[in-house]
Design an enzyme around this catalytic site. Sequence first.
Site, PDB file in Angstrom:
ATOM      1  N   CYS A   8       1.059  -1.170  -0.081  1.00  0.00           N
ATOM      2  CA  CYS A   8      -0.063  -0.082   0.181  1.00  0.00           C
ATOM      3  C   CYS A   8       0.993   1.156  -0.011  1.00  0.00           C
ATOM      4  CB  CYS A   8      -0.844   0.209   1.224  1.00  0.00           C
ATOM      5  SG  CYS A   8      -1.946  -1.377   1.309  1.00  0.00           S
ATOM      6  N   ARG A  43       4.125  -0.404  -4.759  1.00  0.00           N
ATOM      7  CA  ARG A  43       3.842  -0.854  -3.376  1.00  0.00           C
ATOM      8  C   ARG A  43       2.303  -1.660  -3.147  1.00  0.00           C
ATOM      9  NH1 ARG A  43       6.965   1.949   0.302  1.00  0.00           N
ATOM     10  NH2 ARG A  43       5.379   1.366   2.126  1.00  0.00           N
ATOM     11  N   TRP A  69      -2.670  -2.752  -1.727  1.00  0.00           N
ATOM     12  CA  TRP A  69      -2.386  -4.274  -1.740  1.00  0.00           C
ATOM     13  C   TRP A  69      -3.342  -5.122  -0.624  1.00  0.00           C
ATOM     14  CZ3 TRP A  69      -0.363  -8.114   1.452  1.00  0.00           C
ATOM     15  CH2 TRP A  69       0.091  -9.132   0.597  1.00  0.00           C
ATOM     16  N   ASN A 110      -1.870   2.090   5.672  1.00  0.00           N
ATOM     17  CA  ASN A 110      -1.134   1.088   5.042  1.00  0.00           C
ATOM     18  C   ASN A 110      -0.549   0.308   6.500  1.00  0.00           C
ATOM     19  OD1 ASN A 110       1.290  -0.744   4.222  1.00  0.00           O
ATOM     20  ND2 ASN A 110       2.559   0.930   4.368  1.00  0.00           N
ATOM     21  N   GLY A 111      -1.053  -1.132   6.354  1.00  0.00           N
ATOM     22  CA  GLY A 111      -0.561  -1.779   7.593  1.00  0.00           C
ATOM     23  C   GLY A 111      -1.902  -2.845   7.916  1.00  0.00           C
ATOM     24  N   GLU A 148      18.188 -17.471  -6.542  1.00  0.00           N
ATOM     25  CA  GLU A 148      17.797 -16.298  -7.224  1.00  0.00           C
ATOM     26  C   GLU A 148      17.014 -16.317  -8.495  1.00  0.00           C
ATOM     27  OE1 GLU A 148      16.928 -13.739  -5.734  1.00  0.00           O
ATOM     28  OE2 GLU A 148      17.103 -12.209  -7.511  1.00  0.00           O
ATOM     29  N   LYS A 202      13.271 -15.205  -9.426  1.00  0.00           N
ATOM     30  CA  LYS A 202      13.007 -14.408 -10.310  1.00  0.00           C
ATOM     31  C   LYS A 202      12.011 -14.849 -11.386  1.00  0.00           C
ATOM     32  CE  LYS A 202      14.260 -11.330  -9.101  1.00  0.00           C
ATOM     33  NZ  LYS A 202      15.011 -11.145  -7.890  1.00  0.00           N
ATOM     34  N   GLU A 241       8.429 -15.268  -9.867  1.00  0.00           N
ATOM     35  CA  GLU A 241       7.667 -13.944  -9.595  1.00  0.00           C
ATOM     36  C   GLU A 241       7.358 -13.346 -10.931  1.00  0.00           C
ATOM     37  OE1 GLU A 241      11.025 -11.427  -7.893  1.00  0.00           O
ATOM     38  OE2 GLU A 241       9.413 -10.386  -7.063  1.00  0.00           O
ATOM     39  N   HIS A 251      18.882 -36.785  -4.879  1.00  0.00           N
ATOM     40  CA  HIS A 251      18.079 -37.170  -3.638  1.00  0.00           C
ATOM     41  C   HIS A 251      16.707 -36.855  -3.775  1.00  0.00           C
ATOM     42  CE1 HIS A 251      21.976 -37.655  -1.299  1.00  0.00           C
ATOM     43  NE2 HIS A 251      22.192 -36.510  -1.855  1.00  0.00           N
ATOM     44  N   LYS A 294       6.073  -4.311  -3.988  1.00  0.00           N
ATOM     45  CA  LYS A 294       7.746  -4.080  -3.801  1.00  0.00           C
ATOM     46  C   LYS A 294       8.092  -4.239  -2.568  1.00  0.00           C
ATOM     47  CE  LYS A 294      11.765  -2.812  -5.325  1.00  0.00           C
ATOM     48  NZ  LYS A 294      12.609  -4.022  -5.984  1.00  0.00           N
TER      49      LYS A 294
HETATM   50  O1  M6R Z   1      13.198  -4.651   0.374  1.00  0.00           O
HETATM   51  P1  M6R Z   1      13.653  -5.827   0.714  1.00  0.00           P
HETATM   52  O2  M6R Z   1      14.969  -6.373   0.194  1.00  0.00           O
HETATM   53  O3  M6R Z   1      13.751  -6.321   2.331  1.00  0.00           O
HETATM   54  O4  M6R Z   1      12.555  -7.192  -0.059  1.00  0.00           O
HETATM   55  C1  M6R Z   1      12.826  -8.222   0.316  1.00  0.00           C
HETATM   56  C2  M6R Z   1      11.958  -9.076  -0.584  1.00  0.00           C
HETATM   57  O5  M6R Z   1      10.770  -8.834  -0.418  1.00  0.00           O
HETATM   58  C3  M6R Z   1      12.194  -8.857  -1.926  1.00  0.00           C
HETATM   59  O6  M6R Z   1      13.511  -9.036  -2.373  1.00  0.00           O
HETATM   60  C4  M6R Z   1      11.500  -9.876  -2.936  1.00  0.00           C
HETATM   61  O7  M6R Z   1      11.980 -11.193  -2.886  1.00  0.00           O
HETATM   62  C5  M6R Z   1      11.667  -9.563  -4.510  1.00  0.00           C
HETATM   63  N1  M6R Z   1      10.497  -9.092  -5.052  1.00  0.00           N
HETATM   64  C6  M6R Z   1      12.342 -10.563  -5.154  1.00  0.00           C
HETATM   65  O8  M6R Z   1      12.426 -10.060  -6.506  1.00  0.00           O
END
Ligand code: M6R
Length: 588
Positions: free
Chosen positions: A2, A27, A74, A100-101, A465, A469, A472, A488, A583
């Site tokens: 948010c 956000r 969100w 937000n929260g 990673e 990616k 996501e 395994h 984000k």
């Molecule tokens: O702002 P931050 O680095 O603390 O965020 C952590 C994760 O939410 C963030 O890295 C998330 O996994 C990404 N969207 C991945 O691409």
Amino acid sequence: MCGIVGCVSDEPVAGTLVDGLRRVEYRGYDSAGVATVSGGRIHVRKGVGRISDIEAKKKLTELKGTTGIAHTRWATHGGVSERNAHPQTSCGDSVAVVHNGIIENYVSLKRGLVARGHEFRSETDTEVIAHLIEEEYLRSKEPLRATLAATKKLSGQFAIGVVFSDRPDVIVGARRDAPLIVGVGDGKTFLASDVLAFIEHTDRSVFLDNQEAVEITKDSVKMVTANGREVVRRPTQVAWELADISKSDYAHYTLKEINEQARTVAGAAVQEPGRVAAFAKALVGASSIFITGSGTSYHAGLLMKSRLNQEAGIRCDAIVSGELREHDGLLGDKSVVVALSQSGETADVLEAVRGAKRRGAKVLSVVNAAGSTLARESELALLLNCGPEVGVAATKSFTAQVVVANMVVDAVLGKRRADGVAQLSKAVAEVLKTDPLVKKLVQKYRDRSDFYFVARGYQSPVALEGALKLKELSYLHAEGMPASELKHGTLALIEKGTPVVMINPTGPNHADSLSSAEELRARGADLIGVSDEEDGVYRHLIRVPKVEDRFMPVVEVIPLQLLAYHFAVARNRDPDYPRNLAKSVTVK
Ligand code: M6R
């Protein structure tokens, strides 16, 4: 999660608010709305979907008034619908709130409010705040006092912006465990979740500390603690500029941010030596070290841990932030927690470091957002200097984290190795040229639904990673794991044509990974190698330049970022705004 924007001015604010909303849309992006105050009334327009679509239908920018608040959502409590979108208003329509929260005790508060005659129009937790403030405001007629009295009744987290129908000159904000920042402009004052919301108007910011509240007019800022004690804090200048948040000629922020990395890895290496040395000294003197972060930042933490263990012989663990409290028994006043975070606002990370601090641990951080809660709550924070990252997927912040983490480890080892970064920067420019090959691979594998990413040793976090990616951005199923683990269990899933990305640079684990490659090939896998060496085992090779071992993850991850990006585009997904995500994950 948010985004909040508010503005008090002597000109109409609706256009400014909608511009600000676009800047914080990363956000949360399931619904949005604006409330302005004029003619003794609060005017609200809101809708479901992306801001540009809501603006086209509802003409948010046409709202009249020189004071207003806005929100991009969100969803947490209550589905995605127009009535659940913010701003939420009280039943007397005298108060509107953006939030937000999460309000944890909203059910009992709502019960009490209903018993006192309040009528609810949404399923949100936020609406209780509007009704509570309305009750208090009827008593005191003082916006700040009423807000403070109401927020005392709330459990949970919040950053709120509040307007009052009979006060067209004022916005009140309050925060607990969610960010809120005041922007001090010329004849206008802003309130927002992120400086990006107002950076085109002013770079002078005042960051609210936890549990503080603020009342802004177009030319004043009154800040108080939760108990009403006045706080004087000067504005600080934010280094980010509007150009940093434009897409330039790129189709998406994500692609722009991937392409910025030759420059941002160099920027990350610009650290004050004394601060890096102090960071390293704290690690050397610690009785136990936990490195923590979420998602991509956790993966950077795994790389840091690996070098501290292997090269410095320092025992430490990397733990995802949401699980750090499971290690409470190992945290004491000689412990150090290193927190990595792009935003510095991730709720899991903040909760982890606050828990560690309560046990006496020292908190050090590596963070991108300079004024963020994490940066301010850490004993020492090193900044990533990679500029704002708008795309929801972490790209340039990851490679900047790898650079900064390596500088710290090098300082622990007593090494100063500045030139590796210049070489790295050139290598990043080189590896970005793999883009056409990556696009071809996407065309070839666009109908596959399962992908595996494998690597060994220091490269294993890169496999994690790469998989994150892809999931996501493209919504494809992907798993990352150490190559040694395949036999395994996961090998049972490999069949003819299954794409497996193997990160396998020359080095100590190269030969073992080649054995895994053969095992995969024997079962029909289509191997995509990411390596500085053509070993003849891969169906396709994404050749990456050889850089110092400590930096190899940077050149290896970039083709994987491109792969995820192009899969998203090929599958008509919006890479900047993946579904269900946001984000900054500021809720637990
Ligand atoms: O702002 P931050 O680095 O603390 O965020 C952590 C994760 O939410 C963030 O890295 C998330 O996994 C990404 N969207 C991945 O691409």
